[in-house]
Design a protein around this motif. Structure first.
Motif, PDB file in Angstrom:
ATOM      1  N   ARG A   1      39.751  38.932  37.498  1.00 42.58           N
ATOM      2  CA  ARG A   1      38.635  39.983  38.091  1.00 42.58           C
ATOM      3  C   ARG A   1      38.648  40.013  39.619  1.00 42.58           C
TER       4      ARG A   1
ATOM      5  N   LEU B   1      37.607  41.520  43.701  1.00 44.55           N
ATOM      6  CA  LEU B   1      36.704  42.130  44.380  1.00 44.55           C
ATOM      7  C   LEU B   1      37.596  42.498  45.738  1.00 44.55           C
TER       8      LEU B   1
ATOM      9  N   ALA C   1      27.759  41.159  42.204  1.00 46.65           N
ATOM     10  CA  ALA C   1      28.946  40.702  41.611  1.00 46.65           C
ATOM     11  C   ALA C   1      28.862  39.319  41.070  1.00 46.65           C
ATOM     12  N   GLN C   2      29.622  38.625  40.546  1.00 44.47           N
ATOM     13  CA  GLN C   2      29.641  37.482  39.685  1.00 44.47           C
ATOM     14  C   GLN C   2      29.981  36.543  40.761  1.00 44.47           C
TER      15      GLN C   2
ATOM     16  N   ASN D   1      31.406  33.489  42.741  1.00 45.72           N
ATOM     17  CA  ASN D   1      32.924  32.870  42.577  1.00 45.72           C
ATOM     18  C   ASN D   1      33.995  33.972  42.082  1.00 45.72           C
ATOM     19  N   GLN D   2      33.595  35.325  41.774  1.00 50.35           N
ATOM     20  CA  GLN D   2      34.642  36.301  41.502  1.00 50.35           C
ATOM     21  C   GLN D   2      35.365  36.416  43.041  1.00 50.35           C
TER      22      GLN D   2
ATOM     23  N   TRP E   1      29.300  31.007  46.776  1.00 51.84           N
ATOM     24  CA  TRP E   1      30.882  31.196  46.716  1.00 51.84           C
ATOM     25  C   TRP E   1      31.482  29.998  47.223  1.00 51.84           C
TER      26      TRP E   1
ATOM     27  N   ASP F   1      37.464  30.913  46.779  1.00 51.50           N
ATOM     28  CA  ASP F   1      37.507  32.062  46.220  1.00 51.50           C
ATOM     29  C   ASP F   1      37.247  33.293  47.329  1.00 51.50           C
TER      30      ASP F   1
END
Length: 328
Positions: free
Chosen positions: A120, A122, A194-195, A197-198, A221, A225
């Motif tokens: 996933r 971003l 957001a999640q 470490n997306q 984060w 990433d």
């Protein structure tokens, strides 16, 4: 490091997307396939000097929207998006003055902004920084991978490629305009939802990139990433002073003015220096330093490399004292 292959291409078409942004479609004169590339890649275009000196090279991201064919296998044309910067160094003004049929020297695609393969993603873009993100969105659609795309500009009318992005991303596309409180991009709100470490891919003005990176790091984060590419060259800073640089191979001594980069000074005097991003993150202009106190301004070198004082990125870094000796 070997220099990329040099190509001479014809401008097949020019399209105005906004009052300031044009796209340029380039093709081989004989119609052969052009070298392939991965999403995030760019071309370097040769820009003649307005003063008769050495030509400069400017980097423009490659735009690919065909989800049915991967550009790595070769493409019939290259497509670039260029925003005219009247206060810039002249590259965009030269591009905007071109007409269909013009010939351009370009270096084959290189990629300092590759798209990895997490589940996933971003995507965040500001202004003309959308150009590499378009190709990433197309690749993610083709791979059936989940993503969000947030595209921000000063006004809604200033955003290019909107119809193409809607066709690619559908509901995964969010448009933001600075002059509209209802849609203005809030980095904090975006990352709060957001999640951690997306994987984030961000491209655009330095201020926006800095805001995204700072907000993500504050929330935990990891740097691995966080992926970014700048679309602005480093500008002189308050307090910059002139300094002397000596080229070890010839003993030639040059003065680097306060308002000019070391790279531009070297190019003007015929030094053979490889370069690309001009923003201190790609590493191509890494140059050995024999002596002198370096003022590091790049994001490429490690803290250990900077502390060692033996190498510098000549596109952005300068001299703290009065003199550097370079292994050139």
């Amino acid at each position: 490091m070997l220099a990329p292959m040099l190509l001479t291409l014809r401008v097949a078409a020019i399209d105005a997307l906004t009052p300031l942004i044009k796209t340029f479609t380039l093709e081989a004169a004989d119609g052969t396939l052009l070298p392939g590339f991965e999403p995030g890649a760019h071309l370097q275009v040769e820009i003649p000097s307005a003063t008769g000196g050495a030509p400069q090279w400017r980097s423009y991201s490659l735009i690919h929207t065909d989800t049915g064919a991967h550009p790595r296998d070769g493409v019939p044309t290259y497509r670039l998006g260029v925003r005219r910067e009247d206060e810039g160094c002249g590259g965009s003004r030269h591009m905007h003055a071109l007409e269909a049929g013009a010939m351009l020297n370009v270096r084959a695609p290189v990629n300092h902004f590759p798209l990895a393969a997490p589940p996933r993603v971003l995507l965040i873009a500001g202004g003309i920084g959308i150009t590499p993100i378009v190709s990433m969105a197309a690749a993610l659609v083709a791979q059936q991978r989940d993503f969000e795309l947030h595209f921000s500009g000063r006004t809604r009318d200033a955003l290019p490629f909107v119809d193409e992005l809607r066709a690619l991303a559908g509901e995964r596309l969010a448009l933001h305009a600075d002059d509209d409180p209802a849609t203005r991009l809030s980095v904090d709100s975006l990352l709060d939802d957001a999640q951690v470490n997306q994987p984030i891919y961000v491209c655009g003005p330095a201020g926006m990139i800095d805001a995204v990176l700072a907000a993500a790091r504050k929330r935990g984060w990891h740097d691995c990433d966080l992926h970014y590419e700048l679309f602005t060259e480093a500008a002189p800073q308050e307090g910059d002073a002139a300094f002397e640089v000596e080229l070890r191979s010839s003993g030639e001594r040059l003065i680097v003015p306060a308002d000019k980069s070391l790279l531009d000074t070297l190019i003007e005097h015929g030094a053979d220096v490889m370069y690309d991003c001009r923003s201190g993150y790609c590493g191509l202009c890494s140059t050995r330093v024999c002596s002198g106190d370096i003022e590091h301004r790049d994001t490429y070198l490690s803290d250990a490399d900077k502390a060692g004082g033996k190498v510098m990125q000549v596109c952005v870094s300068r001299c703290k004292g009065g003199r550097l000796v370079l292994d050139i």
